[in-house]
Design a protein around this motif. Sequence first.
Motif, PDB file in Angstrom:
ATOM      1  N   UNK A  50      -4.217   4.084  -3.931  1.00 12.05           N
ATOM      2  CA  UNK A  50      -2.739   4.332  -3.871  1.00 12.05           C
ATOM      3  C   UNK A  50      -2.390   4.313  -2.295  1.00 12.05           C
ATOM      4  N   UNK A  51      -3.454   4.971  -1.583  1.00  9.43           N
ATOM      5  CA  UNK A  51      -3.274   4.789  -0.027  1.00  9.43           C
ATOM      6  C   UNK A  51      -2.856   3.364   0.570  1.00  9.43           C
ATOM      7  N   UNK A  52      -3.972   2.789   0.184  1.00  9.72           N
ATOM      8  CA  UNK A  52      -3.976   1.321   0.632  1.00  9.72           C
ATOM      9  C   UNK A  52      -2.683   0.608   0.392  1.00  9.72           C
ATOM     10  N   UNK A  53      -2.327   0.785  -1.011  1.00  6.73           N
ATOM     11  CA  UNK A  53      -1.230   0.084  -1.519  1.00  6.73           C
ATOM     12  C   UNK A  53      -0.045   0.743  -0.944  1.00  6.73           C
ATOM     13  N   UNK A  54       0.172   1.819  -0.467  1.00  2.00           N
ATOM     14  CA  UNK A  54       1.387   2.471   0.368  1.00  2.00           C
ATOM     15  C   UNK A  54       1.241   2.035   1.813  1.00  2.00           C
ATOM     16  N   UNK A  55       0.023   2.034   2.474  1.00  5.07           N
ATOM     17  CA  UNK A  55      -0.071   1.727   3.720  1.00  5.07           C
ATOM     18  C   UNK A  55       0.413   0.199   3.922  1.00  5.07           C
ATOM     19  N   UNK A  56      -0.107  -0.752   2.815  1.00  3.17           N
ATOM     20  CA  UNK A  56       0.363  -2.151   3.240  1.00  3.17           C
ATOM     21  C   UNK A  56       1.894  -2.261   2.863  1.00  3.17           C
ATOM     22  N   UNK A  57       2.620  -1.134   2.164  1.00  4.69           N
ATOM     23  CA  UNK A  57       3.959  -1.259   2.116  1.00  4.69           C
ATOM     24  C   UNK A  57       4.772  -0.750   3.486  1.00  4.69           C
ATOM     25  N   UNK A  58       4.077   0.501   3.889  1.00  7.66           N
ATOM     26  CA  UNK A  58       4.473   0.814   5.145  1.00  7.66           C
ATOM     27  C   UNK A  58       4.649   0.103   6.222  1.00  7.66           C
ATOM     28  N   UNK A  59       3.527  -0.928   6.270  1.00  9.06           N
ATOM     29  CA  UNK A  59       3.384  -1.929   7.250  1.00  9.06           C
ATOM     30  C   UNK A  59       4.504  -3.117   7.390  1.00  9.06           C
ATOM     31  N   UNK A  60       4.919  -3.037   6.043  1.00  9.28           N
ATOM     32  CA  UNK A  60       5.998  -4.109   5.753  1.00  9.28           C
ATOM     33  C   UNK A  60       7.396  -3.437   5.909  1.00  9.28           C
ATOM     34  N   UNK A  98     -14.015  14.150  -9.497  1.00 12.45           N
ATOM     35  CA  UNK A  98     -13.421  14.223  -8.213  1.00 12.45           C
ATOM     36  C   UNK A  98     -13.631  12.936  -7.339  1.00 12.45           C
ATOM     37  N   UNK A  99     -14.798  12.073  -7.519  1.00 16.78           N
ATOM     38  CA  UNK A  99     -14.996  10.781  -6.985  1.00 16.78           C
ATOM     39  C   UNK A  99     -14.048   9.836  -7.653  1.00 16.78           C
ATOM     40  N   UNK A 100     -13.914   9.809  -9.072  1.00 17.18           N
ATOM     41  CA  UNK A 100     -13.063   8.777  -9.547  1.00 17.18           C
ATOM     42  C   UNK A 100     -11.568   9.349  -9.049  1.00 17.18           C
ATOM     43  N   UNK A 101     -11.182  10.361  -8.868  1.00 15.29           N
ATOM     44  CA  UNK A 101      -9.700  10.698  -8.316  1.00 15.29           C
ATOM     45  C   UNK A 101      -9.781  10.390  -6.767  1.00 15.29           C
ATOM     46  N   UNK A 102     -10.829  10.195  -6.001  1.00 20.40           N
ATOM     47  CA  UNK A 102     -10.738   9.993  -4.759  1.00 20.40           C
ATOM     48  C   UNK A 102     -10.612   8.522  -4.604  1.00 20.40           C
TER      49      UNK A 102
END
Length: 209
Positions: free
Chosen positions: A71-81, A61-65
């Motif tokens: 993935x969230x950080x990548x998508x957040x960066x894309x969303x900001x652009x 579970x920690x590895x999945x976290x």
Amino acid sequence: MNLNLDLANFDLQSLNDLDFREAGNWPLAGKATLIALIFVVIVAAGYWFLIRDKYDQLHAARQQETTLKQQFETKAARASNLGALKKQLKDMQDSFGALLRQLPSKTEVDSLLRDISQTAQVDGLQQKLFQPQAENKKDFYAEKPIRMVVTGGFHQLAKFVSDVAALPRIVTLHDISIKPAGNDAKSSDDLTMDVTAKIYRYLEQGGKK
């Protein structure tokens, strides 16, 4: 067997001297040691069969976290652009549309051919060859080459190239070859240019027309 063991002096050797068949008669220290050993065995078995499995699940579970955070950080960066990307896409679509508007329709090709020929005449060039060739169809446009051989002075040839580039439709020049005009030239300074001009038109309905 001596059962009068002192609690303070009870050790592993004393435990070895005890008879497990007479466990009920053991001294308190022996009974306590046996209970402690049983407890250790139970805890170890419980860890192996129960806690170990939960620990593995927790580790997974920690590895999945960690993966989900990345993935969230990548998508957040894309969303900001996203706003900038949408604007860039619109600019590209506008630019592409402007280019398409410079491609003649099928009915306008003949008019563009006349424009190229008249440009050579206006620039004072002698046309020895003006030979349109078959279209080459690409993904969304058709390319039509025109083999041209013209004769004139250096400045006339340069003006012709400039005027063709300034036409409202896209025309490109390829395979340019320039050499002295020879004996049939109007002037000894004349040059002959052998060039392939290419015009383009947009193919509608998947390139069927």
